[in-house]
Design a protein around this motif. Structure first.
Motif, PDB file in Angstrom:
ATOM      1  N   LEU A   4       0.822  -1.211   0.000  1.00 41.93           N
ATOM      2  CA  LEU A   4       0.000   0.000   0.000  1.00 41.93           C
ATOM      3  C   LEU A   4       0.855   1.260   0.000  1.00 41.93           C
ATOM      4  CD1 LEU A   4      -2.868  -0.960   2.498  1.00 41.93           C
ATOM      5  CD2 LEU A   4      -2.667  -1.441   0.052  1.00 41.93           C
ATOM      6  N   ALA A   5       2.021   1.201   0.657  1.00 37.17           N
ATOM      7  CA  ALA A   5       2.892   2.377   0.712  1.00 37.17           C
ATOM      8  C   ALA A   5       3.415   2.764  -0.668  1.00 37.17           C
ATOM      9  CB  ALA A   5       4.067   2.104   1.652  1.00 37.17           C
ATOM     10  N   GLY A   6       3.463   1.813  -1.583  1.00 36.35           N
ATOM     11  CA  GLY A   6       3.967   2.099  -2.918  1.00 36.35           C
ATOM     12  C   GLY A   6       2.911   2.553  -3.910  1.00 36.35           C
ATOM     13  N   LEU A   7       1.655   2.701  -3.467  1.00 34.88           N
ATOM     14  CA  LEU A   7       0.576   3.075  -4.385  1.00 34.88           C
ATOM     15  C   LEU A   7       0.425   4.592  -4.482  1.00 34.88           C
ATOM     16  CD1 LEU A   7      -2.204   0.523  -3.372  1.00 34.88           C
ATOM     17  CD2 LEU A   7      -0.595   0.370  -5.278  1.00 34.88           C
ATOM     18  N   PRO A   8       0.042   5.098  -5.650  1.00 36.99           N
ATOM     19  CA  PRO A   8      -0.191   6.544  -5.803  1.00 36.99           C
ATOM     20  C   PRO A   8      -1.450   6.975  -5.063  1.00 36.99           C
ATOM     21  CG  PRO A   8      -0.861   5.388  -7.795  1.00 36.99           C
ATOM     22  CD  PRO A   8      -0.204   4.362  -6.910  1.00 36.99           C
ATOM     23  N   ARG A   9      -1.419   8.169  -4.505  1.00 36.94           N
ATOM     24  CA  ARG A   9      -2.587   8.697  -3.788  1.00 36.94           C
ATOM     25  C   ARG A   9      -3.312   9.692  -4.694  1.00 36.94           C
ATOM     26  NH1 ARG A   9      -2.278   8.768   2.653  1.00 36.94           N
ATOM     27  NH2 ARG A   9      -0.952   6.946   2.968  1.00 36.94           N
ATOM     28  N   ARG A  10      -4.123   9.134  -5.612  1.00 35.84           N
ATOM     29  CA  ARG A  10      -4.833   9.961  -6.583  1.00 35.84           C
ATOM     30  C   ARG A  10      -6.177  10.439  -6.070  1.00 35.84           C
ATOM     31  NH1 ARG A  10      -2.424   6.202 -10.914  1.00 35.84           N
ATOM     32  NH2 ARG A  10      -3.896   4.640 -10.137  1.00 35.84           N
ATOM     33  N   SER A  11      -6.707   9.738  -5.078  1.00 33.62           N
ATOM     34  CA  SER A  11      -8.028  10.090  -4.554  1.00 33.62           C
ATOM     35  C   SER A  11      -8.157   9.487  -3.168  1.00 33.62           C
ATOM     36  CB  SER A  11      -9.127   9.562  -5.474  1.00 33.62           C
ATOM     37  OG  SER A  11      -9.178   8.147  -5.413  1.00 33.62           O
ATOM     38  N   GLU A  12      -9.380   9.457  -2.647  1.00 28.93           N
ATOM     39  CA  GLU A  12      -9.608   8.864  -1.325  1.00 28.93           C
ATOM     40  C   GLU A  12      -9.472   7.347  -1.351  1.00 28.93           C
ATOM     41  OE1 GLU A  12     -13.768   8.897  -0.058  1.00 28.93           O
ATOM     42  OE2 GLU A  12     -14.332   9.470  -2.093  1.00 28.93           O
ATOM     43  N   TRP A  13      -9.548   6.749  -2.559  1.00 33.26           N
ATOM     44  CA  TRP A  13      -9.531   5.299  -2.685  1.00 33.26           C
ATOM     45  C   TRP A  13      -8.100   4.775  -2.700  1.00 33.26           C
ATOM     46  CZ3 TRP A  13     -14.332   3.928  -1.965  1.00 33.26           C
ATOM     47  CH2 TRP A  13     -15.350   4.771  -2.395  1.00 33.26           C
ATOM     48  N   PRO A  73     -17.136   9.782 -15.920  1.00 31.25           N
ATOM     49  CA  PRO A  73     -17.774  10.907 -16.630  1.00 31.25           C
ATOM     50  C   PRO A  73     -17.991  12.138 -15.763  1.00 31.25           C
ATOM     51  CG  PRO A  73     -18.794   8.840 -17.258  1.00 31.25           C
ATOM     52  CD  PRO A  73     -17.848   8.512 -16.139  1.00 31.25           C
ATOM     53  N   ASP A  74     -18.154  11.959 -14.440  1.00 30.39           N
ATOM     54  CA  ASP A  74     -18.351  13.121 -13.572  1.00 30.39           C
ATOM     55  C   ASP A  74     -17.034  13.687 -13.045  1.00 30.39           C
ATOM     56  OD1 ASP A  74     -17.577  11.173 -11.838  1.00 30.39           O
ATOM     57  OD2 ASP A  74     -19.406  11.188 -10.629  1.00 30.39           O
ATOM     58  N   LYS A  75     -15.914  13.303 -13.706  1.00 32.67           N
ATOM     59  CA  LYS A  75     -14.571  13.821 -13.404  1.00 32.67           C
ATOM     60  C   LYS A  75     -13.995  13.298 -12.097  1.00 32.67           C
ATOM     61  CE  LYS A  75     -14.993  16.406 -17.070  1.00 32.67           C
ATOM     62  NZ  LYS A  75     -14.329  16.039 -18.332  1.00 32.67           N
ATOM     63  N   ALA A  76     -14.670  12.371 -11.450  1.00 33.40           N
ATOM     64  CA  ALA A  76     -14.189  11.828 -10.183  1.00 33.40           C
ATOM     65  C   ALA A  76     -13.326  10.592 -10.434  1.00 33.40           C
ATOM     66  CB  ALA A  76     -15.360  11.477  -9.276  1.00 33.40           C
ATOM     67  N   VAL A  77     -12.261  10.453  -9.637  1.00 31.75           N
ATOM     68  CA  VAL A  77     -11.423   9.249  -9.702  1.00 31.75           C
ATOM     69  C   VAL A  77     -12.023   8.219  -8.762  1.00 31.75           C
ATOM     70  CG1 VAL A  77      -9.142   8.298  -9.291  1.00 31.75           C
ATOM     71  CG2 VAL A  77      -9.367  10.581 -10.263  1.00 31.75           C
ATOM     72  N   LYS A  78     -12.296   7.037  -9.287  1.00 36.34           N
ATOM     73  CA  LYS A  78     -12.967   5.997  -8.519  1.00 36.34           C
ATOM     74  C   LYS A  78     -12.073   4.763  -8.412  1.00 36.34           C
ATOM     75  CE  LYS A  78     -17.606   7.604  -9.683  1.00 36.34           C
ATOM     76  NZ  LYS A  78     -18.944   7.263 -10.197  1.00 36.34           N
ATOM     77  N   PRO A  79     -12.473   3.781  -7.614  1.00 37.92           N
ATOM     78  CA  PRO A  79     -11.666   2.558  -7.528  1.00 37.92           C
ATOM     79  C   PRO A  79     -11.597   1.849  -8.875  1.00 37.92           C
ATOM     80  CG  PRO A  79     -13.263   2.663  -5.743  1.00 37.92           C
ATOM     81  CD  PRO A  79     -13.622   3.746  -6.704  1.00 37.92           C
TER      82      PRO A  79
END
Length: 441
Positions: free
Chosen positions: A315-324, A333-339
């Motif tokens: 998990l420490a090596g994952l990018p933090r692009r959103s809350e997920w 389509p609503d511009k949100a980054v999802k899982p």
């Protein structure tokens, strides 16, 4: 007050006696018929008599709506009922109740399955987990909405199996209709249809207990032998990693180009969590201080399990692009980054590289439970980590395992799996040098 034969002129001339709230003038022709005049000038025909030793008074109506002839006829009718020992007030209440019941029954015949389904979901939602609620929503959704994933290349969402029934009137949902639906839907999606059928049975049982819907639901139309035979029993899946397959599986998964997908698959195996539970993990659920993971549990709502060293490293090596935690690089389509979507195809390709057949994402959860048998780990510990309900009285009421005790077992399970996979991992080394793949002998 003396009685007088009512006439139209007398009815208009009667007044309330001064100093009183109301005055009743009595008709000499129909015993018990009177005209009540209040201090404010309000007028109404009434009928008064005695029944079983008690005085009863019934309002007939305003003289502007009841002419004298009709009022006398109504007074005579009420007198006849009382002479027969019947209370007109009770008869009126029973007639009104019967009328309302008939009206409700007629109204319920126009209710669609979709309208009743909406009421069902709203009423039962407080008693369900979010995942169970979403299952109901998805199985009845209309589909046809723009989507960027999970549509097998169509670009539009797919209607749920139950959607075809939603526009029917509830009274039209008969066994033959359900059987035809099952025969049609099972061809393209048997597993999803089987789940939808179970949801439908529960819904119809609920309808049979509701006064608003019970008049048009006869038994449970979904509970028929033919429907059960059409859909068949749910298959018992046996896919799981064998001990000797661990090195090949880890090697293939770690070669996946997308690091988020690779980390997701390894986390699935090492936590024993359900595929959807891991996808829903947020960064706020990862507690590196107390080394814990909060899992959104479909059974209990949520559970807290240990954050083991190797999973923490992933998990420490994952990018933090959103809350997920396992977020997609593609915005919706609503511009949100999802899982990310469940990577079924990517995992299938990795299994092909590893020479493993038929291993599903849920099979990784099954693998975790199966591999712990080699360690003779307490079954209650494994169940608590995986989110299974206790199956014995002692487990339910007497054994409470704190997080640190679970961590002791869970870290031992993880270390053993990594060792059997020929992966050397030391949490004491820097991130860049902790992990290496050891060639199998």
């Amino acid at each position: 007050m003396a009685k007088e034969n009512f006439t139209a002129e007398r009815i208009k001339s009667y007044q309330c006696e001064q100093g009183k709230q109301q005055t009743i003038h009595w008709d000499a022709k129909i015993p018990g018929l009177g005209l009540r005049v209040t201090q404010t000038g309000t007028r109404a025909y009434i009928f008064e008599s005695r029944l079983f030793g008690k005085t009863i008074r019934i309002t007939i109506g305003d003289p502007r709506s009841w002419d004298l002839g009709k009022a006398r006829a109504e007074g005579g009718r009420l007198k006849t009922l009382i002479n027969q020992g019947l209370d007109p007030r009770e008869l009126k209440a029973e007639a009104q109740a019967a009328h309302e019941a008939k009206a409700k029954a007629e109204a319920s015949r126009t209710v669609t399955v979709g309208e009743a389904w909406g009421v069902y979901l709203e009423e039962r939602r407080p008693y369900w987990g979010d995942r169970h609620y979403q299952d109901h929503v998805k199985k009845a959704q209309a589909g046809g909405q723009p989507a960027i994933r999970g549509t097998r290349g169509r670009g539009l969402t797919i209607a749920g199996p139950l959607h075809a029934l939603m526009e029917l009137r509830l009274c039209e949902l008969r066994p033959a209709v359900v059987e035809a639906w099952a025969a049609r839907e099972k061809v393209s999606r048997p597993t999803s249809t089987r789940l939808a059928w179970r949801l439908l049975k529960s819904f119809l049982s609920w309808c049979a207990e509701q006064p608003a819907f019970a008049p048009v639901v006869e038994g449970n139309p979904a509970k028929t032998k033919k429907t059960r035979e059409l859909l068949g029993p749910a298959g018992v899946k046996q896919d799981a990693l064998q001990l000797e397959q661990l090195p090949a599986w880890f090697a293939a998964v770690r070669q996946i180009f997308n690091p988020v997908t690779a980390a997701y698959l390894q986390t699935l195996l090492l936590t024993g969590a359900r595929p959807g539970e891991v996808l829903e993990m947020r960064w706020e659920d990862v507690d590196t201080r107390w080394k814990s993971l909060t899992i959104r549990d479909k059974v209990e709502g949520e559970r807290i399990i240990p954050l083991t060293p190797y999973v923490s490293h992933l998990l420490a090596g994952l990018p933090r692009r959103s809350e997920w935690v396992f977020s997609s690089s593609i915005a919706s389509p609503d511009k949100a980054v999802k899982p990310i979507s469940k990577p079924h195809q990517v995992h299938d390709k990795a299994c092909t590289v590893a020479g493993i057949e038929g291993l599903t994402l849920h099979g990784l959860r099954r693998s975790f439970a199966s591999l712990t048998e080699w360690l003779e780990c307490p079954i209650g510990v494994v169940a608590q980590i995986m989110g299974h309900k206790p199956s014995a009285t002692a487990e339910k009421h007497y054994k409470v395992r704190p997080l640190d005790l679970l961590r002791r077992h869970h870290e031992h399970i993880e270390a053993w799996i990594l060792k059997e996979a020929n992966i050397e991992y030391s949490p004491d080394l820097p991130l860049s040098t902790r992990l290496q793949l050891v060639a199998s002998a």
